[in-house]
Design a protein around this motif. Structure first.
Motif, PDB file in Angstrom:
ATOM      1  N   TYR B  33     -16.848 -13.304  54.436  1.00 19.60           N
ATOM      2  CA  TYR B  33     -16.206 -12.597  53.326  1.00 19.60           C
ATOM      3  C   TYR B  33     -17.114 -12.588  52.108  1.00 19.60           C
ATOM      4  O   TYR B  33     -17.935 -13.484  51.918  1.00 19.60           O
ATOM      5  CB  TYR B  33     -14.912 -13.311  52.910  1.00 19.60           C
ATOM      6  N   TYR B  35     -16.270 -12.401  47.902  1.00 16.65           N
ATOM      7  CA  TYR B  35     -15.277 -12.382  46.838  1.00 16.65           C
ATOM      8  C   TYR B  35     -15.983 -12.222  45.497  1.00 16.65           C
ATOM      9  O   TYR B  35     -17.126 -12.649  45.325  1.00 16.65           O
ATOM     10  CB  TYR B  35     -14.502 -13.707  46.784  1.00 16.65           C
ATOM     11  N   GLN B  37     -15.331 -13.269  41.449  1.00 18.00           N
ATOM     12  CA  GLN B  37     -14.498 -14.040  40.525  1.00 18.00           C
ATOM     13  C   GLN B  37     -14.872 -13.674  39.096  1.00 18.00           C
ATOM     14  O   GLN B  37     -16.024 -13.857  38.691  1.00 18.00           O
ATOM     15  CB  GLN B  37     -14.677 -15.543  40.751  1.00 18.00           C
ATOM     16  N   LEU B  43      -9.831 -14.420  41.687  1.00 16.16           N
ATOM     17  CA  LEU B  43     -10.691 -14.411  42.861  1.00 16.16           C
ATOM     18  C   LEU B  43     -10.240 -13.247  43.728  1.00 16.16           C
ATOM     19  O   LEU B  43      -9.158 -13.270  44.292  1.00 16.16           O
ATOM     20  CB  LEU B  43     -10.537 -15.740  43.597  1.00 16.16           C
ATOM     21  N   ILE B  45     -10.891 -10.401  46.833  1.00 16.72           N
ATOM     22  CA  ILE B  45     -11.629 -10.076  48.044  1.00 16.72           C
ATOM     23  C   ILE B  45     -12.329  -8.729  47.872  1.00 16.72           C
ATOM     24  O   ILE B  45     -11.770  -7.780  47.303  1.00 16.72           O
ATOM     25  CB  ILE B  45     -10.687 -10.047  49.276  1.00 16.72           C
ATOM     26  N   ILE B  55     -14.071  -5.255  58.506  1.00 15.50           N
ATOM     27  CA  ILE B  55     -12.631  -5.181  58.723  1.00 15.50           C
ATOM     28  C   ILE B  55     -11.862  -5.034  57.420  1.00 15.50           C
ATOM     29  O   ILE B  55     -10.706  -4.637  57.421  1.00 15.50           O
ATOM     30  CB  ILE B  55     -12.098  -6.394  59.523  1.00 15.50           C
ATOM     31  N   ILE B  56     -12.454  -5.401  56.313  1.00 17.92           N
ATOM     32  CA  ILE B  56     -11.823  -5.202  55.012  1.00 17.92           C
ATOM     33  C   ILE B  56     -12.856  -4.608  54.072  1.00 17.92           C
ATOM     34  O   ILE B  56     -13.967  -5.099  53.964  1.00 17.92           O
ATOM     35  CB  ILE B  56     -11.291  -6.518  54.414  1.00 17.92           C
ATOM     36  N   GLU B  58     -12.263  -3.465  50.269  1.00 17.96           N
ATOM     37  CA  GLU B  58     -11.340  -3.238  49.166  1.00 17.96           C
ATOM     38  C   GLU B  58     -11.875  -2.167  48.231  1.00 17.96           C
ATOM     39  O   GLU B  58     -12.959  -1.624  48.453  1.00 17.96           O
ATOM     40  CB  GLU B  58     -11.091  -4.546  48.413  1.00 17.96           C
TER      41      GLU B  58
END
Lengths: 112, 121
Positions: B33, B35, B37, B43, B45, B55-56, B58
């Motif tokens: 992943y 992220y 911040q 925090l 994604i 798969i992700i 954002e």
């Protein structure tokens, strides 16, 4: 947007018990509630996880009511070194993204 | 040995530049992943890869492009850096699920790197 809600900050004194509650009204039925701790200039690290009822490890306890819409992290007898940001992670929905909403966390300041 | 390592730890650069942050994990995990911040400790994604597949993704500007050459690495390349990109970026990894609660053997715990503090001037 479903999300977790925690107090932004808390203060405590050394030796006290600290309870941090997280609300997660739309938690997914088949996933864990996980708490992470983050010290300054470090990445978050896992401290405890539960699905139902109570879980205890060497660092903390986690209380989860039957409806799972909230959870309470309990830190017994905190010390100055417990000063950190605490994040509750409670997945919602069925999407992958819903599993990874950390939010703002709770900044715990422990005073001498 | 560091389980999830990111380089560099600090990155100071000018607006408009292109930069990369590297991440490696030696835990044998399948999922990685990125992220972001911000200064208020949110925090968020950005991306997630499972076995080198995205798969992700954002709502992140397409100036950010993750690259996973193998399942142990997930690098983040940022084009045309802007002031608002200043933040701490964390890489993380997690093992594959081992079932459903309460019998899940892996429990989807994430392991984070130490972070990369990006300052865009």
């Amino acid at each position: 947007l479903a999300k977790t809600t925690q107090p932004i900050s808390m203060d405590s004194y050394e030796g006290q018990e600290v309870n941090i509650t997280c609300s997660h009204n739309n938690i997914a039925t088949n996933d864990y509630i996980t708490w992470y701790q983050q010290f300054p200039s470090q990445g978050p690290r896992f401290i405890i996880q539960g699905y139902k009822t109570k879980v205890t490890n060497e660092v903390a306890s986690l209380f989860i009511p039957a409806d799972r819409k909230s959870s309470t992290l309990s830190l017994p007898r905190v010390s100055l070194s417990d000063t950190a940001v605490y994040y509750c992670l409670a997945p919602y929905g069925s999407s992958n993204t819903g599993k990874l909403i950390f939010g703002q966390g709770t900044t715990l300041q422990v005073k001498p | 040995d560091t389980a999830v390592s990111q380089t560099p730890k600090y990155l100071v650069t000018q607006m408009g530049n292109d930069k990369s942050i590297k991440c490696e994990q030696n835990l044998g995990h399948d999922t990685m992943y990125w992220y972001k911040q911000d200064s208020k400790k949110f925090l968020k994604i950005m991306f997630s890869y499972n076995n080198k597949e995205l798969i992700i993704n954002e709502t992140v500007p397409n100036r950010f492009s993750p690259k996973s050459p193998d399942k142990a690495h997930l690098n983040l390349h940022i084009n045309s850096l802007e002031l608002g990109d200043s933040a701490v970026y964390f890489c993380a990894s997690s093992p594959p699920r081992g079932g459903a609660p309460p019998n899940d053997s892996a429990k989807n715990i994430q392991y984070f790197g130490a972070g990369t503090r990006l300052s865009v001037l």
